[in-house]
Design a protein around this motif. Structure first.
Motif, PDB file in Angstrom:
ATOM      1  N   ARG A 151     119.571  85.530  11.757  1.00 42.21           N
ATOM      2  CA  ARG A 151     120.151  86.505  12.686  1.00 42.21           C
ATOM      3  C   ARG A 151     121.046  85.813  13.710  1.00 42.21           C
ATOM      4  N   GLN A 152     120.581  84.675  14.221  1.00 39.90           N
ATOM      5  CA  GLN A 152     121.374  83.949  15.206  1.00 39.90           C
ATOM      6  C   GLN A 152     122.667  83.433  14.593  1.00 39.90           C
ATOM      7  N   ARG A 153     122.572  82.920  13.349  1.00 35.47           N
ATOM      8  CA  ARG A 153     123.756  82.400  12.679  1.00 35.47           C
ATOM      9  C   ARG A 153     124.764  83.512  12.410  1.00 35.47           C
ATOM     10  N   THR A 154     124.253  84.669  11.950  1.00 39.50           N
ATOM     11  CA  THR A 154     125.135  85.796  11.678  1.00 39.50           C
ATOM     12  C   THR A 154     125.817  86.282  12.949  1.00 39.50           C
ATOM     13  N   SER A 155     125.044  86.343  14.038  1.00 39.14           N
ATOM     14  CA  SER A 155     125.607  86.765  15.314  1.00 39.14           C
ATOM     15  C   SER A 155     126.657  85.775  15.811  1.00 39.14           C
ATOM     16  N   LEU A 156     126.363  84.477  15.691  1.00 35.66           N
ATOM     17  CA  LEU A 156     127.310  83.451  16.122  1.00 35.66           C
ATOM     18  C   LEU A 156     128.594  83.526  15.305  1.00 35.66           C
ATOM     19  N   ALA A 158     129.876  86.099  13.755  1.00 33.68           N
ATOM     20  CA  ALA A 158     130.633  87.296  14.127  1.00 33.68           C
ATOM     21  C   ALA A 158     131.387  87.065  15.434  1.00 33.68           C
ATOM     22  N   ARG A 159     130.735  86.461  16.413  1.00 34.21           N
ATOM     23  CA  ARG A 159     131.384  86.235  17.701  1.00 34.21           C
ATOM     24  C   ARG A 159     132.507  85.211  17.589  1.00 34.21           C
ATOM     25  N   TYR A 219     129.730  88.837   6.632  1.00 33.67           N
ATOM     26  CA  TYR A 219     130.471  89.584   7.649  1.00 33.67           C
ATOM     27  C   TYR A 219     131.292  90.652   6.943  1.00 33.67           C
TER      28      TYR A 219
END
Length: 383
Positions: A151-156, A158-159, A219
């Motif tokens: 989740r953290q990797r996906t969020s990073l 995306a940002r 993504y």
């Protein structure tokens, strides 16, 4: 007979030195390097529980709520970063130490061989049963950590790709992935008609190689990756990827936009593998200039499709002729036709369109029209 065996085991259990066995287990566990992060205040109670459970097992009993105890201990070791192999080694070494002390004390008390065998079996059964609970708790925590990291990797990702972070924020958030402000990066966006995006992410990571700290994830329904070096190998399967780079960290958003553009164009042209601006330069222009494509299509393609019964063969021949450096012998060989047959088709095309294929500018316009035709869904032969 059973009561006699239990009585003998109870005699041995009463002779086992509890405090000394706890200390010995702590010493054995401390010898495992990864356990340096585990406080002694946690190791000693675990060692004490092992002794209590062995004493209960020798009496044929279970002691307390051991299942949840062991699962929780396993979870804590995972969160502390102790590998599962070390967790099992520490537990089994402790049980082995207790078994050896049981056998030594049993011999000193001169109990029967049958009682000694039964006691050893009960201790090993205890180790197997609760060792499995230990392992289950560790795996549960590992899965939780993996899900959280994903989740953290996906969020990073995306940002980074959406450009919502400053350079300093990028570096701070991406420290575990080797992101620094003084390096250049490559951005990939990939998809496959037959492979799940998560599986395509694995393809990108394998292609990047072990040397690259690939920041990869999903993504917008595609697989994406930020790499510190170009992809070292071809992509397996029917994966198509747009590749942009090298670019600086603050320009990742622009790189992602370019990779997306390249992927869309490559997909429409039916390309496979990795495509970059060098490979797609002219076709990217075709994809981005639809009005010009429509104009040239009307001028060079529609008259052939409307007036000739062999229009498809004519267009295929012209495409092959242009892709073979306008060499009639090479194009005829590629098409498996006689050179005179090819000459006739080219002359027929010229008669229908008034196009002089010997003129470089006209030949380029015809090529453009054929590429636009490919985008519109009419496949053409690729040389």
């Amino acid at each position: 007979m059973s009561e006699s065996l239990d009585a003998q085991l109870a005699l041995v259990a009463g002779k086992l030195p509890v405090d000394e066995l706890v200390t010995a287990q702590v010493r054995v566990t401390a010898g495992i390097g990864s356990y340096r992060v585990v406080p002694l205040s946690e190791v000693r109670p675990s060692a004490h529980r092992n002794v209590v459970r062995v004493l209960a097992a020798l009496g044929g009993e279970h002691s307390g709520d051991v299942v949840e105890d062991e699962r929780e201990t396993g979870r804590r070791r995972a969160l502390q970063g102790v590998p599962v192999s070390d967790v099992l080694a520490a537990y089994r070494n402790g049980i082995a130490l207790l078994r050896d002390e049981f056998l030594r004390t049993a011999q000193a008390q001169a109990i029967s061989a049958e009682a000694m065998l039964l006691g050893a079996q009960r201790i090993w059964q205890l180790g197997d049963e609760y060792g499995n609970e230990f392992l289950a708790g560790h795996r549960e925590a590992e899965l939780d950590l993996a899900r959280r990291e994903k989740r953290q990797r996906t969020s990073l990702l995306a940002r980074l790709l959406e450009g919502t972070m400053t350079t300093g924020q990028m570096v701070a958030a991406g420290v575990g992935y080797g992101l620094t402000a003084d390096r250049q990066y490559w951005v990939l966006r990939a998809r496959s008609a037959n492979t799940d995006p998560l599986a395509v992410t694995g393809v990108l990571e394998r292609a990047a190689g072990a040397q690259d700290k690939a920041l990869a994830g999903t993504y917008g329904g595609d697989a994406v990756a930020v790499l510190s070096q170009p992809v070292a190998s071809e992509l397996a399967g029917d994966v198509t990827a747009g590749l942009a780079g090298p670019i600086e960290l603050p320009r990742l958003r622009a790189g992602f936009a370019e990779a997306t553009q390249l992927l869309e164009a490559a997909t429409r042209f039916g390309y496979r593998g990795i495509v970059d601006r060098g490979r797609m330069a002219l076709r990217l222009a075709v994809a981005n200039e639809p009005e010009l494509g429509k104009f040239l299509h009307a001028r060079y393609i529609e008259p052939v499709e409307a007036e000739s019964a062999i229009g498809e063969a004519l267009l295929d021949s012209v495409e092959t002729y242009l892709s073979r450096r306008r060499s009639i012998p090479e194009a005829a060989a590629a098409l498996s036709v006689h050179v005179n047959t090819l000459r006739y088709r080219l002359e027929r095309f010229a008669a229908l369109t008034e196009a002089d294929l010997q003129d470089t500018e006209t030949a380029f316009e015809v090529w453009w029209a054929l590429q636009y035709r490919s985008l519109c869904g009419s496949p053409i032969r690729r040389g």
